[in-house]
Design an enzyme around this catalytic site. Structure first.
Site, PDB file in Angstrom:
ATOM      1  N   GLU A  51      -0.709 -41.539 -25.264  1.00 24.90           N
ATOM      2  CA  GLU A  51      -1.961 -41.705 -24.518  1.00 24.90           C
ATOM      3  C   GLU A  51      -1.839 -41.268 -23.057  1.00 24.90           C
ATOM      4  OE1 GLU A  51      -0.717 -43.994 -26.514  1.00 24.90           O
ATOM      5  OE2 GLU A  51      -2.250 -44.715 -27.905  1.00 24.90           O
ATOM      6  N   PHE A 113      -3.455 -59.835 -31.363  1.00 27.59           N
ATOM      7  CA  PHE A 113      -2.652 -58.634 -31.560  1.00 27.59           C
ATOM      8  C   PHE A 113      -3.274 -57.457 -30.801  1.00 27.59           C
ATOM      9  CE2 PHE A 113      -1.829 -54.740 -34.134  1.00 27.59           C
ATOM     10  CZ  PHE A 113      -0.477 -54.643 -33.860  1.00 27.59           C
ATOM     11  N   GLN A 114      -2.459 -56.773 -30.024  1.00 26.83           N
ATOM     12  CA  GLN A 114      -2.874 -55.610 -29.241  1.00 26.83           C
ATOM     13  C   GLN A 114      -4.017 -55.906 -28.272  1.00 26.83           C
ATOM     14  OE1 GLN A 114      -3.349 -52.198 -31.911  1.00 26.83           O
ATOM     15  NE2 GLN A 114      -1.186 -51.694 -31.606  1.00 26.83           N
ATOM     16  N   LYS A 163     -14.017 -54.209 -30.377  1.00 25.71           N
ATOM     17  CA  LYS A 163     -14.186 -53.568 -31.677  1.00 25.71           C
ATOM     18  C   LYS A 163     -15.554 -53.860 -32.296  1.00 25.71           C
ATOM     19  CE  LYS A 163     -12.199 -53.180 -36.258  1.00 25.71           C
ATOM     20  NZ  LYS A 163     -11.244 -53.663 -37.256  1.00 25.71           N
ATOM     21  N   MET A 471      14.849 -32.413  -6.813  1.00 25.63           N
ATOM     22  CA  MET A 471      14.447 -32.994  -5.533  1.00 25.63           C
ATOM     23  C   MET A 471      15.324 -34.211  -5.217  1.00 25.63           C
ATOM     24  SD  MET A 471      12.478 -32.264  -3.074  1.00 25.63           S
ATOM     25  CE  MET A 471      10.880 -31.504  -3.283  1.00 25.63           C
TER      26      MET A 471
END
Lengths: 563, 205
Positions: A51, A113-114, A163, A471
Site C-alpha cells: 500500500e 480484527f484489522q 465496511k 549519502m
C-alpha cells in the site's frame, strides 16, 4: 433519485470528480467496493504490491499530471501502510485522495480484527480527513475532500469508510454546491501589498527570485518568466521548484540549498531583495536561518498564510495564488536591467561552475546523469528516490518544462522513485519516464516491478549502484570521522531480479557503455532496468553542511577532484 | 527594516486569549489539541462550549505567547478546515471570566470566618455539610487565585476550575454570521476564489 450502495456512491462520486485511476490493494473490509469496481469500467484499478507504493503512485500520478491521485487500502495494516506515502504528499503539498475501509460501525472502537484509528493516525499529516458514518453522507464527503485536496495549497485527504457503510443503501444525490465555511483560500493577493512589493523591486539593486513548488502547482511558470524578464531579475529555484523556470533561460541560475549550485547560494546570500514565490523558506534551502543574508528584505508570495512569517520576518507578505499575483506584480514593476548584479552572478558562475564534470576514466554518476540528459534531449520525466542520486538528478539533468522532476523533497522518502515513476507513467501514457534509483532505496519498493509487467508500463529504471547508502557514507566521511557504520549495503543481482519479473535488464560497468545502454533502454518498447555500476566513493558537491549558512557553502575539495 | 530570522520576537502580552469558532463535529477538539502538541504551542487553559448558532462551538484558549509567535498559532488554527473563525481577544477590550468550585474543610468554629471571606469575594455557598462547604466563585483568574489562597489555611479538599471564557466589550462580536450558501458555492465552483471586495481574516494584512 436512485438508491445506490455505499460502494456505488463512492465510485460514482469519484468518477464525477474526474478520477480515472485508483492505485489500491484489496482486503476484508473493502471487498464490497472491489465487488462493485467492475461496474465502473471508466475507473482503472492498478493492483499494487504494497500500500505504501499505492500512495506514492497516486502522488507520482498527481505530480506528473496536475490532477488528484487516488489510492486505496483496507483497514488496519492496509491503512497504516499508506501513512508514509500520505506524509510524503503532505510535506510536498500534492493532491492525493486516500480511501480506506474500516471495520463495521458496530465494531469501531472495540479493537476488532484489522481495526486502526486511521483518521486519528493521519490527522497531523492530511490537509483534512473524514470518517463517514452514513452512506448518505458519502457523496458530499467525497466532493468536499476533493475540493480541499485540489484547491488552495494542495494536500492529501483521507476518507475512511466502515465496511457496512459500503454496503448500506442510500439515495444518491450529487451535491450541487459545497458549503465549507472554515475553508476559503485567499487567492487574489492584496492590491496594496502588491504595490508595496513592486516599489521594493523597483528600488532594489540586487533582487533575486526564489521559485518553489507552488509555481508548478499554481501553473504560474509563464507568469514568472514574464515578471523576471520585465525587471531582469535572476531566478533560482528550490529543489522542488526545479522545472518551474526553464533552466535554459538566461536568467536561470540553477537551484539553491544544501546541494544547490555555489553561485545560486551566493546570489541568494548577496541579494538585497529576496522574492520567494510558492516556497516556504525551508532549512534545506536557506541554510542556518539566523545567518541567512541579513541584508536582504523579503517579499513572500504564497497561498498559505501560515507559511508567511513562519521562519523569516517578511517585509511584504502577499497571500495569494501565484498565477494571480505574478501578472499584477509584473504590471506594477518598472522595466529594469541590473547590469552590475547580473555581471556579478555571471562572474560567480564562471569562477565556481559547480556543474562541470571532470575528465575521468571512472563511471562518474554525474556523467551518467548528464548522458541521460543528452540522450533523452531533456524531454524525459524523471522520478527519483532520496540521497546522492536524487541530488545528481537535480543537478545534471536540465529541465525544460514544469512537472518534469518528481521527487520527495520535504519528507525525503527513500523508495519513492519506482512507484512515483509508475504513477507518472500511468498519467502520461506514451511519454518517456525514468525512475532514477539508488541501490538502497530501490530495495525498499522494488516489488512494484510486478506492476510494470502487469500493467505493461514502459518505465525505464536506472539504478545508480555504488554499493553504499551513498549519502550516509558521504556524511560519515565528512562529519563522523569516516566511521562507515552500516553504510555499505549488500544487494541482490538486480538484473536477475528484473529477469525474474520478466523485465529486461542491462548491467553497465564501464563508462564507454553508458550512452549505448541508454540508447538501448530507450529503444526497448517495454520496461527495462539498467544497473549502472557507478564510482563507489563519489560525493555530492557543493554542500552546505547541516546547520551552516548558505555563505558557508563548500565546493568539491581538490583531492576529490583529482580522483 | 530589520528581520529576526528563525526566531520570533513577541512584544505583546505573554498570555493571549484566543477564541476559535469551530464546527461542532466529532474530532474537532482532537484536531485543535493535536495542532498545539505538534507545533509546540503551550495552552494554559482551554474551554469548549456551544455558541449562539447551532452547529458551532466556541473554544476559548489561554495561549502562552512565549512558546510560539501568536500569529503562527492563529494561522495554523485557520488551516484546520473545521475552524471557522479565530480571534485574538487580547488585542481588544475584553472581559474574561472563570468559574471555580472550592470544597473547603470547615467546622463549627471556623465556618463563620470562611463565610465572611466568601462574602468579600462575592462567592456563593452552594453546599454545606458538617465538616465541609463548597464555594462557587466567578471572576478573573486573579480573583479566584485570591480566594483559593485565603481558603488554603482551612484546607482545600477539592478544587475544580473551568478555565477562561472571554468576550469583547461593546457591540463588536466574534460571532460567525451564517454566510450566503449561494455565494460560497460560487467561490468554490471557481476553485476557491474569494468574493471581490470582501475581506477575509488573512488577506495579507
Amino acid at each position: 433519485m436512485v438508491n445506490m450502495t455505499g460502494s456505488q456512491i463512492v465510485l460514482e462520486s469519484l468518477q464525477r470528480e474526474g478520477v480515472d485511476t485508483i492505485f489500491g490493494y484489496p482486503g476484508g473490509v473493502v471487498l464490497p467496493l472491489y465487488d462493485t469496481l467492475p461496474e465502473f469500467p471508466g475507473i482503472r484499478h492498478v493492483l499494487v504490491r504494497h500500500e505504501q507504493a499505492a500512495a506514492h503512485m497516486a502522488d507520482g500520478y498527481a505530480r506528473a499530471s496536475g490532477r488528484m491521485g487516488v489510492c486505496l487500502g483496507t483497514s488496519g495494516p492496509g491503512a497504516t501502510n499508506l501513512v508514509t506515502g500520505i506524509c510524503t504528499s503532505f510535506m510536498d503539498s500534492t493532491p492525493v485522495f486516500a480511501l480506506t475501509g474500516n471495520v463495521a460501525r458496530t465494531l469501531l472502537g472495540r479493537d476488532g480484527f484489522q481495526e486502526a484509528d486511521i483518521t486519528g493516525i493521519t490527522q497531523p499529516i492530511t490537509k483534512h480527513n473524514y470518517l463517514v458514518m452514513r452512506a448518505e453522507n458519502l457523496a458530499m464527503t467525497i466532493r468536499e475532500a476533493t475540493h480541499i485536496a485540489t484547491t488552495g495549497r494542495p494536500g492529501p485527504v483521507l476518507v475512511d469508510v466502515p465496511k457496512d457503510v459500503f454496503q448500506e443503501e442510500a439515495p444518491f444525490e450529487w451535491p450541487s454546491e459545497i458549503n465549507l465555511r472554515g475553508y476559503k483560500p485567499t487567492v487574489e493577493g492584496h492590491a496594496g501589498m502588491i504595490r508595496r512589493a513592486a516599489k521594493l523591486i523597483n528600488e532594489a539593486e540586487r533582487p533575486i527570485i526564489i521559485a518553489g513548488h507552488g509555481v508548478i502547482w499554481g501553473d504560474a511558470g509563464n507568469e514568472l518568466v514574464e515578471l523576471a524578464e520585465k525587471a531582469n531579475i535572476p531566478v533560482v529555484t528550490t529543489f522542488l521548484g526545479i522545472s518551474s523556470f526553464p533552466e535554459s533561460h538566461e536568467l536561470s541560475y540553477g537551484w539553491l540549498g544544501m546541494h544547490g549550485m555555489y553561485y545560486a547560494n551566493m546570489a541568494a546570500d548577496t541579494a538585497d531583495l529576496v522574492i520567494g514565490v510558492g516556497m516556504r523558506f525551508d532549512d534545506r534551502a536557506m541554510g542556518r536561518f539566523s545567518d541567512f543574508n541579513p541584508n536582504a528584505k523579503i517579499i513572500h508570495i504564497d497561498i498559505d498564510p501560515a507559511e508567511i512569517g513562519k521562519n523569516f520576518q517578511t517585509a511584504v507578505p502577499i497571500v495569494g495564488h501565484a498565477k494571480n499575483v505574478l501578472p499584477r506584480l509584473a504590471a506594477e514593476v518598472d522595466a529594469a536591467e541590473h547590469p552590475p548584479w547580473i555581471r556579478w552572478i555571471d562572474k560567480m558562475r564562471e569562477d565556481h561552475p559547480s556543474l562541470d564534470i571532470r575528465e575521468s576514466r571512472r563511471m562518474l554518476p554525474q556523467y551518467v546523469m548528464r548522458t541521460l540528459y543528452e540522450e533523452t534531449g531533456g524531454d524525459a520525466t524523471i522520478a527519483t528516490g532520496v540521497g546522492q542520486h536524487q541530488m545528481w538528478a537535480g543537478q545534471f539533468y536540465n529541465y525544460k518544462r514544469p512537472r518534469q522532476l518528481i521527487s520527495s523533497g520535504g519528507l525525503g522518502t527513500m523508495g519513492f522513485e519506482l512507484p512515483a515513476a509508475i504513477g507518472a507513467q500511468v498519467a502520461l501514457p506514451g511519454q518517456e519516464v525514468w525512475a532514477i534509483c539508488g541501490d538502497g532505496g530501490f530495495q525498499m519498493t522494488m516489488q512494484e516491478m510486478a506492476v510494470l509487467v502487469e500493467e505493461q508500463l514502459p518505465v525505464k529504471i536506472a539504478i545508480f549502484n555504488n554499493g553504499f547508502l551513498g549519502m550516509i557514507r558521504q556524511w560519515q566521511q565528512l562529519f563522523y570521522d569516516k566511521n562507515f557504520s552500516s553504510a555499505a549495503i549488500t544487494q541482490p543481482d538486480f538484473c536477475k531480479i528484473a529477469d525474474a519479473y520478466g523485465i529486461r535488464a542491462l548491467r553497465v560497468e564501464h563508462k564507454n557503455e553508458v550512452a549505448l545502454a541508454i540508447k538501448e533502454a530507450r529503444a526497448h518498447k517495454g520496461p527495462i532496468l539498467v544497473d549502472f555500476q557507478i564510482d563507489q566513493e563519489e560525493n555530492v558537491w557543493p554542500m552546505v553542511p547541516a546547520g551552516a549558512a548558505l555563505s558557508e557553502t563548500i565546493e568539491a575539495p581538490a583531492e576529490e577532484m583529482a580522483r | 527594516m530589520s528581520r529576526e530570522n528563525g526566531v520570533h520576537v513577541n512584544n505583546g502580552p505573554r498570555h493571549h486569549t484566543v477564541v476559535a469558532i469551530v464546527e461542532d463535529r466529532p474530532g474537532v477538539l482532537m484536531r485543535v489539541a493535536s495542532l498545539f502538541r505538534r507545533r509546540g504551542f503551550n495552552i494554559d487553559s482551554l474551554t469548549v462550549g456551544p455558541t449562539e448558532s447551532e452547529g458551532l462551538s466556541r473554544i476559548t484558549m489561554l495561549v502562552d505567547g512565549e512558546s510560539a509567535p501568536i500569529e503562527q498559532v492563529e494561522k495554523q488554527l485557520y488551516k484546520l478546515i473545521d475552524v471557522v473563525k479565530v480571534s485574538n481577544l487580547s488585542q481588544e477590550d475584553m472581559l474574561a471570566r472563570e468559574l471555580a468550585l472550592i470544597k473547603v474543610r470547615a467546622n463549627n468554629l471556623n465556618r463563620h470566618e470562611i463565610l465572611e471571606i466568601a462574602q468579600v469575594f462575592r462567592a456563593d455557598v452552594v453546599d454545606v455539610a458538617t465538616n465541609s462547604l463548597i464555594l462557587q466563585v466567578t471572576g478573573d483568574e486573579d480573583k479566584i487565585d485570591g480566594l483559593v489562597k485565603m481558603c488554603e489555611p482551612y484546607g482545600i479538599r477539592e478544587l475544580s476550575r473551568t478555565g477562561r471564557i472571554a468576550m469583547v466589550r461593546g457591540a463588536k462580536s466574534t460571532t460567525v454570521h451564517e454566510a450566503e450558501p449561494a455565494a460560497i458555492a460560487r467561490i468554490h465552483s471557481t476553485q476557491g476564489r474569494r468574493i471581490e471586495g470582501r475581506e477575509l481574516p488573512f488577506s495579507s494584512d
